[in-house]
Design a protein around this motif. Structure first.
Motif, PDB file in Angstrom:
ATOM      1  N   ALA A  94      -4.470  -3.815  -9.866  1.00 32.09           N
ATOM      2  CA  ALA A  94      -5.746  -2.994  -9.053  1.00 32.09           C
ATOM      3  C   ALA A  94      -5.489  -2.475  -7.768  1.00 32.09           C
ATOM      4  O   ALA A  94      -5.790  -1.368  -7.338  1.00 32.09           O
ATOM      5  CB  ALA A  94      -6.936  -3.808  -9.134  1.00 32.09           C
ATOM      6  N   LEU A  95      -4.969  -3.662  -6.767  1.00 34.73           N
ATOM      7  CA  LEU A  95      -4.686  -3.118  -5.423  1.00 34.73           C
ATOM      8  C   LEU A  95      -3.411  -2.023  -5.586  1.00 34.73           C
ATOM      9  O   LEU A  95      -3.482  -1.129  -4.525  1.00 34.73           O
ATOM     10  CB  LEU A  95      -4.127  -4.316  -4.607  1.00 34.73           C
ATOM     11  N   ALA A  96      -2.329  -2.006  -6.368  1.00 33.46           N
ATOM     12  CA  ALA A  96      -1.524  -1.279  -6.448  1.00 33.46           C
ATOM     13  C   ALA A  96      -1.977   0.350  -6.641  1.00 33.46           C
ATOM     14  O   ALA A  96      -1.378   1.333  -6.176  1.00 33.46           O
ATOM     15  CB  ALA A  96      -0.139  -1.568  -7.514  1.00 33.46           C
ATOM     16  N   LYS A 101      -3.560   5.769  -4.361  1.00 35.03           N
ATOM     17  CA  LYS A 101      -4.598   6.802  -4.131  1.00 35.03           C
ATOM     18  C   LYS A 101      -4.580   7.089  -2.648  1.00 35.03           C
ATOM     19  O   LYS A 101      -4.508   8.364  -2.255  1.00 35.03           O
ATOM     20  CB  LYS A 101      -5.766   6.097  -4.727  1.00 35.03           C
ATOM     21  N   PHE A 102      -4.179   6.119  -1.844  1.00 37.31           N
ATOM     22  CA  PHE A 102      -4.279   6.115  -0.400  1.00 37.31           C
ATOM     23  C   PHE A 102      -3.019   6.942  -0.062  1.00 37.31           C
ATOM     24  O   PHE A 102      -2.998   7.900   0.681  1.00 37.31           O
ATOM     25  CB  PHE A 102      -4.404   4.746   0.106  1.00 37.31           C
ATOM     26  N   TRP A 103      -1.898   6.651  -0.681  1.00 38.87           N
ATOM     27  CA  TRP A 103      -0.695   7.343  -0.247  1.00 38.87           C
ATOM     28  C   TRP A 103      -0.851   8.738  -0.860  1.00 38.87           C
ATOM     29  O   TRP A 103      -0.270   9.593  -0.345  1.00 38.87           O
ATOM     30  CB  TRP A 103       0.513   6.649  -1.150  1.00 38.87           C
ATOM     31  N   VAL A 200       5.120   0.804  -7.459  1.00 38.13           N
ATOM     32  CA  VAL A 200       4.697   0.246  -6.125  1.00 38.13           C
ATOM     33  C   VAL A 200       4.824  -1.156  -6.171  1.00 38.13           C
ATOM     34  O   VAL A 200       4.892  -2.003  -7.284  1.00 38.13           O
ATOM     35  CB  VAL A 200       3.200   0.385  -6.511  1.00 38.13           C
ATOM     36  N   ARG A 201       5.572  -1.814  -5.078  1.00 42.69           N
ATOM     37  CA  ARG A 201       6.043  -3.017  -4.782  1.00 42.69           C
ATOM     38  C   ARG A 201       5.401  -3.633  -3.757  1.00 42.69           C
ATOM     39  O   ARG A 201       5.048  -2.891  -2.695  1.00 42.69           O
ATOM     40  CB  ARG A 201       7.484  -2.911  -4.549  1.00 42.69           C
ATOM     41  N   LYS A 202       5.131  -5.003  -3.677  1.00 41.59           N
ATOM     42  CA  LYS A 202       4.577  -5.624  -2.739  1.00 41.59           C
ATOM     43  C   LYS A 202       5.564  -6.196  -1.933  1.00 41.59           C
ATOM     44  O   LYS A 202       6.422  -6.948  -2.363  1.00 41.59           O
ATOM     45  CB  LYS A 202       3.679  -6.921  -3.396  1.00 41.59           C
ATOM     46  N   GLU A 203       5.342  -6.123  -0.390  1.00 40.67           N
ATOM     47  CA  GLU A 203       6.493  -6.411   0.500  1.00 40.67           C
ATOM     48  C   GLU A 203       5.605  -7.298   1.741  1.00 40.67           C
ATOM     49  O   GLU A 203       4.700  -6.650   2.354  1.00 40.67           O
ATOM     50  CB  GLU A 203       7.327  -5.470   1.202  1.00 40.67           C
ATOM     51  N   TYR A 207       1.895  -3.087   0.715  1.00 43.73           N
ATOM     52  CA  TYR A 207       2.295  -2.214  -0.574  1.00 43.73           C
ATOM     53  C   TYR A 207       3.136  -1.140  -0.157  1.00 43.73           C
ATOM     54  O   TYR A 207       3.192  -0.581   0.968  1.00 43.73           O
ATOM     55  CB  TYR A 207       1.192  -1.891  -1.285  1.00 43.73           C
ATOM     56  N   ARG A 208       4.043  -0.881  -1.118  1.00 43.65           N
ATOM     57  CA  ARG A 208       4.987   0.209  -0.656  1.00 43.65           C
ATOM     58  C   ARG A 208       5.487   1.061  -2.051  1.00 43.65           C
ATOM     59  O   ARG A 208       5.636   0.313  -3.100  1.00 43.65           O
ATOM     60  CB  ARG A 208       6.430  -0.442  -0.005  1.00 43.65           C
TER      61      ARG A 208
END
Length: 221
Positions: A94-96, A101-103, A200-203, A207-208
């Motif tokens: 969900a956060l990804a 969308k933000f990106w 989409v990866r969490k670092e 997120y990135r």
């Protein structure tokens, strides 16, 4: 005369046991001591090996300082030749999706007044490899110059942004769809059907966009 002296000495020796013992030791010393030079002598530093020393080649360097013992793999350490296991935190689908969308709002902005700034901000949330791929397909120097000069007009209309899959390493594949309309002066507008797979990866806590696969096509006019 000499025989009498010898006879007297023998008689005295036979009577004196201590003196007789000394005479016997003297005779043994004459015959035994010279023979020691003909026996095996222990070899020292100039030849052979000294008992208790390592065999030849055992003192060759093993890659460590001789004054510092090699460290053994323990907690927090990796044994030589063993790759460290990746510690990538799992991304929430969900956060990804919300991050994608933000990106997208910055990366797919083709407004002449804000496109440059929006793309620079969007690139901060991408890996160098993903950024290079995106620029090749959606923000090349020709496109950027055309938008900034007003010779090219473009507008993106999103349709959907949906998380499609969660990979074993914790990354999430988000599929973005929409239409991109581009038009140059005196040229008919061209509509592109945008289908883009975003990795989409969490670092750490952020997120990135770590990967991008373009499946877009030009819509029939």
């Amino acid at each position: 005369m000499i025989q009498e002296v010898i006879r007297a000495l023998i008689t005295r020796v036979m009577r004196d046991k201590i003196l007789m013992g000394l005479v016997i030791l003297g005779i043994l010393a004459v015959f035994v001591v010279p023979n020691l030079g003909d026996g095996d002598k222990p070899e020292g530093p100039t030849g052979g090996t000294v008992p208790g020393s390592p065999p030849p080649g055992a003192m060759q360097s093993s890659g460590h300082d001789s004054a510092t013992p090699p460290q053994q793999a323990g907690a927090g350490q990796t044994a030589p030749g063993q790759a460290a296991a990746p510690q990538t935190p799992a991304a929430d689908p969900a956060l990804a999706t919300e991050f994608a969308k933000f990106w997208m709002n910055g990366a797919m902005n083709y407004n002449a007044q804000s496109a440059d700034a929006s793309h620079k901000e969007a690139f901060k949330w991408m890996t160098p490899e993903a950024q290079a791929y995106f620029e090749t397909h959606f923000w090349s120097p020709d496109i950027a110059n055309g938008i900034n000069s007003g010779q090219l007009r473009a507008a993106f209309q999103p349709i959907s942004v949906v998380a499609q899959a969660v990979n074993p390493d914790g990354s999430v594949v988000v599929v973005m769809t929409g239409t991109l309309l581009m038009q140059q002066d005196t040229v008919r507008p061209v509509t592109h059907q945008i289908v883009m797979d975003l990795l989409v990866r969490k670092e750490s806590e952020n997120y990135r966009i770590a990967g991008l696969y373009n499946r877009s096509s030009v819509m029939a006019q």
